[in-house]
Every structure is written in C-alpha cells, then in structure tokens.
Design a protein around this motif. Structure first.
Motif, PDB file in Angstrom:
ATOM      1  N   THR A  93       0.799  -1.224   0.000  1.00 30.56           N
ATOM      2  CA  THR A  93       0.000   0.000   0.000  1.00 30.56           C
ATOM      3  C   THR A  93       0.832   1.276   0.000  1.00 30.56           C
ATOM      4  O   THR A  93       0.315   2.339  -0.313  1.00 30.56           O
ATOM      5  N   THR A 112       1.032   6.045  -4.598  1.00 28.59           N
ATOM      6  CA  THR A 112      -0.034   6.986  -4.946  1.00 28.59           C
ATOM      7  C   THR A 112      -0.069   7.232  -6.453  1.00 28.59           C
ATOM      8  O   THR A 112      -1.130   7.141  -7.088  1.00 28.59           O
ATOM      9  N   ALA A 123     -11.067   6.824  -3.968  1.00 28.03           N
ATOM     10  CA  ALA A 123     -10.908   6.497  -2.545  1.00 28.03           C
ATOM     11  C   ALA A 123      -9.536   5.929  -2.250  1.00 28.03           C
ATOM     12  O   ALA A 123      -9.019   6.064  -1.123  1.00 28.03           O
ATOM     13  N   THR A 124      -8.906   5.298  -3.242  1.00 29.09           N
ATOM     14  CA  THR A 124      -7.602   4.677  -3.020  1.00 29.09           C
ATOM     15  C   THR A 124      -6.450   5.676  -3.148  1.00 29.09           C
ATOM     16  O   THR A 124      -5.309   5.335  -2.830  1.00 29.09           O
ATOM     17  N   ASN A 126      -5.776   8.458  -1.563  1.00 29.94           N
ATOM     18  CA  ASN A 126      -5.249   9.025  -0.322  1.00 29.94           C
ATOM     19  C   ASN A 126      -5.400   8.109   0.888  1.00 29.94           C
ATOM     20  O   ASN A 126      -5.034   8.505   1.986  1.00 29.94           O
ATOM     21  N   SER A 127      -5.929   6.910   0.687  1.00 27.25           N
ATOM     22  CA  SER A 127      -6.173   6.009   1.806  1.00 27.25           C
ATOM     23  C   SER A 127      -5.462   4.681   1.603  1.00 27.25           C
ATOM     24  O   SER A 127      -5.738   3.954   0.637  1.00 27.25           O
ATOM     25  N   LEU A 129      -5.775   2.169   3.634  1.00 28.18           N
ATOM     26  CA  LEU A 129      -6.775   1.150   3.940  1.00 28.18           C
ATOM     27  C   LEU A 129      -7.628   0.852   2.720  1.00 28.18           C
ATOM     28  O   LEU A 129      -7.917  -0.316   2.412  1.00 28.18           O
ATOM     29  N   ALA A 130      -8.038   1.891   1.998  1.00 30.23           N
ATOM     30  CA  ALA A 130      -8.844   1.687   0.792  1.00 30.23           C
ATOM     31  C   ALA A 130      -8.058   0.929  -0.278  1.00 30.23           C
ATOM     32  O   ALA A 130      -8.624   0.112  -1.014  1.00 30.23           O
ATOM     33  N   GLU A 186      -3.664   2.656   9.043  1.00 29.44           N
ATOM     34  CA  GLU A 186      -3.748   4.111   9.183  1.00 29.44           C
ATOM     35  C   GLU A 186      -3.763   4.537  10.648  1.00 29.44           C
ATOM     36  O   GLU A 186      -4.423   5.501  11.039  1.00 29.44           O
ATOM     37  N   ASN A 191      -9.253  -0.760  12.493  1.00 29.85           N
ATOM     38  CA  ASN A 191      -9.229  -1.095  11.070  1.00 29.85           C
ATOM     39  C   ASN A 191      -8.751  -2.522  10.806  1.00 29.85           C
ATOM     40  O   ASN A 191      -8.892  -3.017   9.683  1.00 29.85           O
TER      41      ASN A 191
END
Length: 386
Positions: A93, A112, A123-124, A126-127, A129-130, A186, A191
């Motif tokens: 990630t 990123t 959604a992916t 900046n996250s 987890l996403a 995060e 989570n």
C-alpha cells in the motif's frame, strides 16, 4: 489550436496511464536461465509436489491474472504450469521513493502515483486502507472470472475443501491474502477488523519504513514494537491472523518472538549464512523463529540469495535446512515485487532440479516446496466458521 491542445493532453494522459505497464515490464524481470533444464525424472517428481509460495506482489500491477503474460512473474496460467497449489498474494500500500535496504523515511510514497495512473477509484488515492480493501476485492474478482479454476481461501475449512478438490483436479489453484506492512491500518487498530473482513490472514508490522507499530530493518530508527504494535500483536493473535516478520528490524523480531503466543512466518527473505546483508536473517534469528514453530520463506532474487540463478536459491535453502530443519523452510519468491528473479512461476521445475542437485532428498523437497505451508495453515488459520 483547441484541437491540438486536446490532442497533446490526450497524449500526456495516455502516456501517464501506460506508465504502470512500462514500469512493470522494467522492474519484474527474469534473469536468463543458466542452469540445466530439469530432467524427465525431475519433471515427474515436480508434478507430485504440493507447491505453495509465501509471497507475490502481483496484485499491485493490475494485470489480468487469468491471461498468460509475457512479462512479470505470476499469472494464473503460469502458476498452473508450475504446478503451484497455493499462492500468497501480498498487497503493498505504500513504498518510499529511492527505496533501499538500509535507510528509508516514511514521508514519500511511490504507490499513490501508481494507483492514480492505473485508474483505481479515487478512494484509493489518499487512503492506504482503501488500497488494501480494493486489492483484496480485485483478487476475488479475478478468481470469479477463472471458470472455477481459482479460489480464495481464508479458513481451515476452506483450505481442507480446496485440498480435497485438488486431489481430483490438479489444475486447481488457490490464493490467500497477506499484507505487506500494517501501515494500512492508518494508525487505527479498529481497522484490523476491516482488513480481516476483506480476507487478509497474514500481515507484517512494517515494510520499508518505520511505522506507528514498530521499526523496520530499512527504517530510520529501526526500533522495536511500540505500544500500538503490542496491541496489534495481541489483536492479530485473537483473530488467528498470522504475523509476518519479513522486513522487521532486529528489535521488532526480538519483541515479537518474546511476546508471541503463536508461531510466526517470515514470508520472503534470505539468510546471512549465504548472503550477508541487512535484508537477511541471522542464524540466531532463524533458530529462534524455528524454535517457536515458525516458517521461513526463502526468496528468489539476488539481494536475498547473492546469485542470479536457481543454484543460489538452492544454496540458501540447503543452508537453512541444515541449520533449522526442513520442516521450517518454505518458498518465499517475492514474485512481481519490483525485483528480477531467477525464474517465474512457470520455471519452478528448474528449482526442483537445483534442489536435487544440491543433495536434498525428495522428502525434504516435498516439505519445503509446499507441505510445510499447507500444514502450518491447517493449524493456524482462523476457525472453520471464518
């Protein structure tokens, strides 16, 4: 003028979107074969093996794994060609720019740009987890398009069912989800339930940089478990999720082994006994991991084994077997992990030949090639109603 501006913009966007494929081709290569081809007897033995690999980053590259590719290391057809029964699909990630095995900070991120260029959902972007949940869903989507040839397992019952089905049809393949670095949490332990529900069954506390949980072998401080990391370890064990110590700092390894109530894995590594660098495990670490019932996956790339052919992999495996026993050794290829490897998944018979040439017995090869992973998971995956 407007038309030419649009055309220029289209070329720019098209180039950006094609960049991930170019990066994939450049970073995930195979060295030219230098060892002899497997004999007929070796090929027959290879087909009798139950093969499992503990680490592949193939989901990062957004390939259609149902199609046999001409670049990279893993897709479903090549896994089947290599007679692989069970493949761990690890999800990355975040990685730092100018990544190296000595010292990295956490303030930059390569992934990123990759997820944006690949057209993943906003959604992916900046996250972390996403990104993890998206890639978990991606593996299930790919398996769903395999005409029943590929499944995703997450419990002992599912693994037992797969083993029984594969005895009738050796072309069947299963994957399971692992996480390369718990920074995907995060910073929020809650989570972990999200990741568990997404299908993850193994996670490492760190990857290439220090996290809120612990130090990385490649981080700035290289410390041990932090308070959140100690809570994470307990939460992992409560859920019967497996702890992966690949990339962990020596202090983190010591802390985890001092606190763990369940055996751990090191999904992909080398050993300093044949390849002395900071990425690899010392004899003392290997002995402690084995003494607690753990498994060590030996990698297929140069930094892990100090060599570019299967003989180097076999040398590292043989050393580790002699030190801690064949029952604690496994394959941890790091396929598609932005590395050049000695073989791709279809080339695994060449490794079987190299292990025989190194003097390992058929019984030892059976354990190392996959039976150790199979039996470890049958004992340590979540309960049957997971």
């Amino acid at each position: 003028m407007i038309i030419s501006t649009i055309a220029a913009a289209s070329l720019l966007v098209g180039g950006f979107l094609s960049a991930p494929g170019l990066v994939d081709r450049q970073m995930n290569q195979v060295y030219p074969y230098s060892a002899k081809a497997p004999s007929r007897d070796t090929l027959a033995l290879h087909q009798r093996l139950w093969i499992a690999d503990l680490h592949a980053d193939s989901l990062l590259w957004q390939r259609d794994l149902n199609r046999s590719g001409k670049h990279g290391h893993v897709d479903f057809p090549r896994l089947q060609q290599g007679n692989v029964a069970l493949q761990a699909f690890s999800v990355v990630t975040k990685t730092p720019r100018k990544m190296n095995i000595e010292r990295n900070g956490s303030d930059t991120d390569n992934i990123t740009a990759l997820v944006v260029a690949q057209g993943l959902p906003p959604a992916t972007w900046n996250s972390l987890l996403a990104r993890a949940t998206y890639q978990a869903d991606e593996l299930r989507r790919l398996a769903g398009k395999s005409d029943g040839r590929v499944s995703v397992i997450g419990s002992r019952a599912q693994l037992r069912s797969f083993i029984a089905a594969r005895e009738k049809d050796p072309a069947l393949l299963a994957g399971w989800l692992t996480l390369e670095g718990a920074h995907a949490l995060e910073g929020k332990l809650d989570n972990l339930d999200t990741l568990y529900k997404a299908g993850y069954r193994m996670a490492a506390p760190t990857h290439f940089f220090d996290t809120e949980l612990s130090g990385s072998q490649h981080g700035l401080k290289k410390g041990g478990l932090k308070p959140l990391g100690r809570q994470w370890l307990r939460a992992m064990e409560q859920r019967r999720m497996i702890v992966d110590l690949a990339h962990a700092s020596p202090a983190t390894i010591d802390d985890v082994l001092g606190l763990a109530q369940r055996p751990v894995m090191v999904s992909h590594t080398g050993v300093r006994g044949t390849c002395a660098n900071g990425r690899n495990l010392s004899d003392g670490q290997l002995k402690r991991i084995a003494a607690q019932g753990g498994l060590v996956g030996i990698g297929f790339w140069n930094t892990a084994v100090c060599g570019k052919d299967v003989a180097a992999i076999a040398r590292a495996i043989k050393y580790t077997v002699k030190l801690i026993g064949a029952e604690h050794v496994a394959y941890g290829s790091d396929f598609d992990g932005a590395v050049t490897t000695a073989i791709d998944a279809a080339g695994l018979p060449r490794l079987t030949q190299a292990l025989l040439d190194a003097g390992l017995s058929e019984a030892q090869i059976r354990r190392i090639a996959g039976e150790n992973v199979r039996d470890f998971l049958l004992k340590n995956l979540p309960d049957d109603d997971a």
